[in-house]
Design a protein around this motif. Structure first.
Motif: not given
Length: 197
Positions: A117-129
């Motif tokens: 219910t409480d989700i965090k992220f430290i980075d994001v990657i743009n991917a094809e899949d």
């Protein structure tokens, strides 16, 4: 005659000794199996308790998903056996949809909700899949629904053991791969046995 009866007594003693040895072995094996079963049960409980404690850890990162626990009407989770478990709230109590006669550990459900219910992220990657991060339609997933029927799907992918992070995606969008500090990877270690009182 004495020799014959002496031999018979020796044979009888050997047979009795063999029977006693066999009985001792049977009881020893039985006892060790019982001890193994008891220790594995306590290991499961200890693991669940460790998971419960880990659910309380506050993570660093940007908020990507947040819903108050009291607004969650139903949720589904993939357990450690790869089985999708469905839960619904009935009269402020969580029930297992497939067998509502099971007495569900309400405190443990609360700990599970801490994870999703409480989700965090430290980075994001743009991917094809997401396949290179073990994210696709077959990934372990967690679905949260509110009373209005709005649902969010969280797919959990590969754990990066070196960095202690885990990859995840939301709502089957495997082109945006998020990196969680590692807390999310714990939820897949619960089993249905952990959730029953």
């Amino acid at each position: 005659m004495k020799n014959n009866s002496s031999n018979l007594i020796k044979i009888a003693l050997v047979v009795v000794a063999i029977i006693l040895l066999v009985l001792i072995l049977v009881f020893t094996l039985k006892d060790s199996r019982k001890q193994e079963a008891n220790s594995s049960t306590s290991t499961v409980e200890k693991t669940a308790e460790v998971l419960d404690e880990a659910s309380e850890i506050e993570e660093e990162g940007e908020q990507i998903f947040l819903i108050p626990k009291d607004e969650v009407y139903s949720f589904s989770m993939t357990d450690a056996h790869g089985i999708l478990l469905d839960f619904e709230k009935e009269d402020d109590k969580w029930v297992y949809v497939d067998d509502d006669s099971l007495d569900i550990n309400q405190d443990r459900i609360d700990k599970i909700l801490n994870y999703i219910t409480d989700i965090k992220f430290i980075d994001v990657i743009n991917a094809e899949d997401g396949t290179q991060y073990s994210l696709d339609q077959e990934s372990p997933l967690y679905i949260i629904s509110d009373a209005n029927g709005n649902s969010t799907v969280i797919s959990i992918g590969e754990v990066d053991e070196q960095n202690k992070t885990v990859y995840f995606a939301l709502n089957y969008d495997f082109t945006s791969i998020y990196i969680n500090q590692g807390k999310l990877s714990n939820i897949g270690s619960y089993t249905i046995e952990d959730l029953v009182e």
